[in-house]
Motif scaffolding. Structure first.
Motif, short mmCIF file in Angstrom:
data_model
loop_
_atom_site.label_atom_id
_atom_site.label_comp_id
_atom_site.label_asym_id
_atom_site.label_seq_id
_atom_site.Cartn_x
_atom_site.Cartn_y
_atom_site.Cartn_z
N GLY A 144 0.83 -1.20 0.00
CA GLY A 144 0.00 0.00 0.00
C GLY A 144 0.85 1.24 0.00
O GLY A 144 2.08 1.17 0.10
N ALA A 145 0.20 2.40 -0.13
CA ALA A 145 0.90 3.69 -0.22
C ALA A 145 2.02 3.62 -1.25
O ALA A 145 3.11 4.17 -1.05
CB ALA A 145 1.43 4.10 1.15
N THR A 146 1.75 2.97 -2.36
CA THR A 146 2.77 2.73 -3.38
C THR A 146 3.30 4.04 -3.96
O THR A 146 4.49 4.15 -4.28
CB THR A 146 2.18 1.86 -4.50
N GLU A 147 2.42 5.04 -4.07
CA GLU A 147 2.82 6.29 -4.74
C GLU A 147 3.88 7.08 -3.97
O GLU A 147 4.51 7.98 -4.54
CB GLU A 147 1.58 7.17 -4.98
N VAL A 148 4.11 6.76 -2.69
CA VAL A 148 5.12 7.50 -1.93
C VAL A 148 6.51 6.84 -2.00
O VAL A 148 7.48 7.38 -1.47
CB VAL A 148 4.70 7.66 -0.44
N LYS A 149 6.62 5.72 -2.67
CA LYS A 149 7.88 4.96 -2.64
C LYS A 149 8.98 5.51 -3.53
O LYS A 149 10.15 5.48 -3.15
CB LYS A 149 7.60 3.49 -2.94
N PRO A 150 8.70 5.99 -4.74
CA PRO A 150 9.78 6.60 -5.52
C PRO A 150 10.19 7.95 -4.94
O PRO A 150 9.33 8.68 -4.42
CB PRO A 150 9.16 6.79 -6.92
N PRO A 151 11.46 8.32 -5.02
CA PRO A 151 12.56 7.54 -5.61
C PRO A 151 13.36 6.74 -4.59
O PRO A 151 14.25 6.00 -4.97
CB PRO A 151 13.43 8.64 -6.21
N GLU A 152 13.04 6.87 -3.30
CA GLU A 152 13.87 6.23 -2.27
C GLU A 152 13.72 4.71 -2.23
O GLU A 152 14.71 3.99 -2.12
CB GLU A 152 13.53 6.83 -0.89
N LEU A 153 12.47 4.22 -2.30
CA LEU A 153 12.24 2.79 -2.12
C LEU A 153 11.98 2.05 -3.44
O LEU A 153 11.95 0.83 -3.45
CB LEU A 153 11.04 2.58 -1.18
N ALA A 154 11.78 2.79 -4.50
CA ALA A 154 11.57 2.19 -5.82
C ALA A 154 11.89 3.22 -6.88
O ALA A 154 11.79 4.43 -6.64
CB ALA A 154 10.13 1.71 -5.97
N ASP A 155 12.27 2.72 -8.06
CA ASP A 155 12.58 3.65 -9.17
C ASP A 155 11.32 4.08 -9.90
O ASP A 155 11.25 5.19 -10.44
CB ASP A 155 13.53 2.95 -10.16
N ALA A 156 10.31 3.20 -9.89
CA ALA A 156 9.04 3.50 -10.56
C ALA A 156 7.97 2.63 -9.92
O ALA A 156 8.26 1.72 -9.14
CB ALA A 156 9.14 3.23 -12.06
N ILE A 157 6.72 2.92 -10.23
CA ILE A 157 5.61 2.13 -9.72
C ILE A 157 4.63 1.79 -10.83
O ILE A 157 4.58 2.48 -11.86
CB ILE A 157 4.85 2.85 -8.57
N ILE A 158 3.89 0.73 -10.63
CA ILE A 158 2.72 0.42 -11.46
C ILE A 158 1.54 0.45 -10.51
O ILE A 158 1.45 -0.36 -9.58
CB ILE A 158 2.87 -0.92 -12.19
N GLU A 159 0.66 1.43 -10.71
CA GLU A 159 -0.38 1.71 -9.73
C GLU A 159 -1.72 1.92 -10.42
O GLU A 159 -1.78 2.35 -11.57
CB GLU A 159 0.02 2.96 -8.93
N ILE A 160 -2.79 1.64 -9.68
CA ILE A 160 -4.14 1.83 -10.20
C ILE A 160 -4.58 3.27 -9.93
O ILE A 160 -4.26 3.84 -8.88
CB ILE A 160 -5.12 0.82 -9.57
N THR A 161 -5.29 3.86 -10.88
CA THR A 161 -5.75 5.24 -10.71
C THR A 161 -7.03 5.47 -11.48
O THR A 161 -7.28 4.85 -12.51
CB THR A 161 -4.66 6.23 -11.17
N GLU A 162 -7.84 6.39 -10.96
CA GLU A 162 -9.03 6.85 -11.68
C GLU A 162 -8.78 8.20 -12.31
O GLU A 162 -9.14 8.45 -13.45
CB GLU A 162 -10.23 6.92 -10.73
N THR A 163 -8.17 9.10 -11.55
CA THR A 163 -7.97 10.48 -12.02
C THR A 163 -6.50 10.88 -12.13
O THR A 163 -6.18 11.86 -12.79
CB THR A 163 -8.65 11.47 -11.06
N GLY A 164 -5.61 10.14 -11.47
CA GLY A 164 -4.19 10.50 -11.48
C GLY A 164 -3.82 11.55 -10.45
O GLY A 164 -2.66 11.93 -10.34
N SER A 165 -4.79 12.03 -9.66
CA SER A 165 -4.54 13.13 -8.73
C SER A 165 -3.54 12.75 -7.63
O SER A 165 -2.68 13.55 -7.25
CB SER A 165 -5.84 13.63 -8.11
N SER A 166 -3.64 11.53 -7.11
CA SER A 166 -2.72 11.09 -6.06
C SER A 166 -1.29 10.98 -6.59
O SER A 166 -0.33 11.31 -5.89
CB SER A 166 -3.16 9.74 -5.50
N LEU A 167 -1.16 10.55 -7.83
CA LEU A 167 0.17 10.46 -8.44
C LEU A 167 0.77 11.85 -8.61
O LEU A 167 1.94 12.08 -8.28
CB LEU A 167 0.07 9.74 -9.79
#
Length: 289
Positions: A144-167
Motif C-alpha cells: 500500500g501507499a505505493t505512490e510515496v515509494k519513488p525515488p527512495e524505495l523504488a525507481d518507478a511504480i505500477i499503480e491503479i488510478t481513476e484520475t491521477g490526482s494522487s500520483l
C-alpha cells in the motif's frame, strides 16, 4: 437454492452496496461481521477483498462475486465472466493501471526500467507488462501507499488510478497505461452450470446493469398542445421515441421520456419556450433496455 455472492470489501464496497440498493436489493453491513444481510432469501453475501475474490470464486467458496478484471488476471483465475459492470468507487468509468515515475527523474519510458526496481500491488500484471516490452527489472510487492515509494524505495511504480490526482500530488508522472480495468461479475464454473444459480445471477446482472444505466439519467414528464408537439419533440433527445398520450382535453398531449441528467438544465427552459407545461423531472432507479 442459495447463491453465495462476494461483495468487494474496501474501496468498492460502498458504491457496490449503493448499486445493489438501486437494483432493488438492500444489503446491511455490520462493522463486526463479514457476512452482510440481504433482503433476498435466495442470496447469501460475504465481504471479500477484491484482490482475493477471484481465488475464492474459482475454489467454489463463493458461487460468484464482484471484482476488477485486473484482479482476475493477476490471480490467473479460471472463472466464468458473467458480465462487465462499468462502475468504480467514484463514478461510472473504468480505472487504469499505469506506469509512473518521478517527474524530474531519468525514467521516461518502460525501456528505461532495465535493471530497475518497480513497486506494485499487481506483481503478475507488472511482470507480464515487462515481458511484453522485453525489459528485465525487479518487481517488488507493495502493501500500500505505493505512490510515496519513488525515488527512495523504488525507481518507478505500477499503480491503479481513476484520475491521477494522487500520483500528481506525489510528484509522479504517468509514462504509460499498463491496462484498463472495470468491475465484473465472475462465477464459479460449476455454479454457472447450475440452472437455478445461473438464472439468479443473470437476473441480478439485469437489475445491476439497469441501475448503472439509470445512474446519469432522469425522467421528464410534461404536457403540450397538439399544435406545439413538433417543436417540443425537436428539443427532446430520447433512448427511443418519447411516450405520447392524449389527455381528456383533446387538444392536449402528455409526453414522457428519459434524458441525460446533465442536459436537463439546458432543455427545460427551451421546452417551456416551445410550449410545454407541467414539466416534472423525476429520478430513476433502473433503466432496462
Amino acid at each position: 437454492m442459495k447463491l453465495k455472492i462476494g461483495i468487494p470489501k474496501g474501496s468498492l464496497q460502498e458504491s457496490t452496496i449503493q448499486l445493489f440498493k438501486k437494483a432493488g436489493f438492500n444489503i446491511s453491513v455490520s462493522s463486526r461481521s463479514y457476512f452482510p444481510s440481504i433482503d433476498d432469501d435466495e442470496v447469501e453475501c460475504m465481504l471479500i477483498r477484491a484482490q482475493e475474490m477471484a481465488r475464492y470464486v474459482e475454489d467454489g467458496v463463493l458461487d460468484c462475486g464482484l471484482t476488477g478484471i485486473d484482479w482476475v488476471q493477476e490471480n490467473n483465475a479460471d472463472v466464468e465472466k458473467v458480465a462487465d459492470l462499468i462502475y468504480s468507487k467514484t463514478g461510472l468509468g473504468k480505472v487504469k493501471w499505469v506506469l509512473a515515475a518521478p517527474k524530474d527523474g531519468k525514467i521516461k519510458s518502460v525501456k528505461d526500467l532495465e535493471g530497475k526496481r518497480i513497486a506494485t500491488e499487481a506483481v503478475n500484471i507488472a511482470k507480464q507488462y515487462l515481458k511484453k516490452n522485453k525489459v528485465k527489472a525487479e518487481v517488488e510487492f507493495s502493501w500500500g501507499a505505493t505512490e510515496v515509494k519513488p525515488p527512495e524505495l523504488a525507481d518507478a511504480i505500477i499503480e491503479i488510478t481513476e484520475t491521477g490526482s494522487s500520483l500528481r500530488a506525489n510528484n509522479l508522472e504517468i509514462l504509460d497505461t499498463v491496462m484498463e480495468s472495470n468491475t465484473v461479475l465472475i462465477a464459479n464454473k460449476k455454479s454457472f452450470k447450475d440452472f437455478e444459480k445461473k438464472k439468479k445471477m443473470e437476473g441480478i446482472v439485469l437489475l445491476l446493469k439497469g441501475a448503472i444505466q439509470a445512474e446519469e439519467k432522469v425522467g421528464l414528464m410534461m404536457n403540450a398542445k397538439k399544435k406545439d408537439l413538433d417543436n417540443v419533440l425537436g428539443i427532446l433527445p430520447s433512448l427511443k421515441n418519447p411516450t405520447i398520450a392524449e389527455l381528456s382535453d383533446k387538444g392536449w398531449l402528455s409526453i414522457n421520456t428519459i434524458v441525460d441528467e446533465k442536459i436537463v438544465r439546458e432543455i427545460i427552459p427551451k421546452l417551456k419556450e416551445a410550449g410545454a407545461s407541467g414539466i416534472v423531472e423525476y429520478p430513476l432507479n433502473k433503466v432496462i433496455e
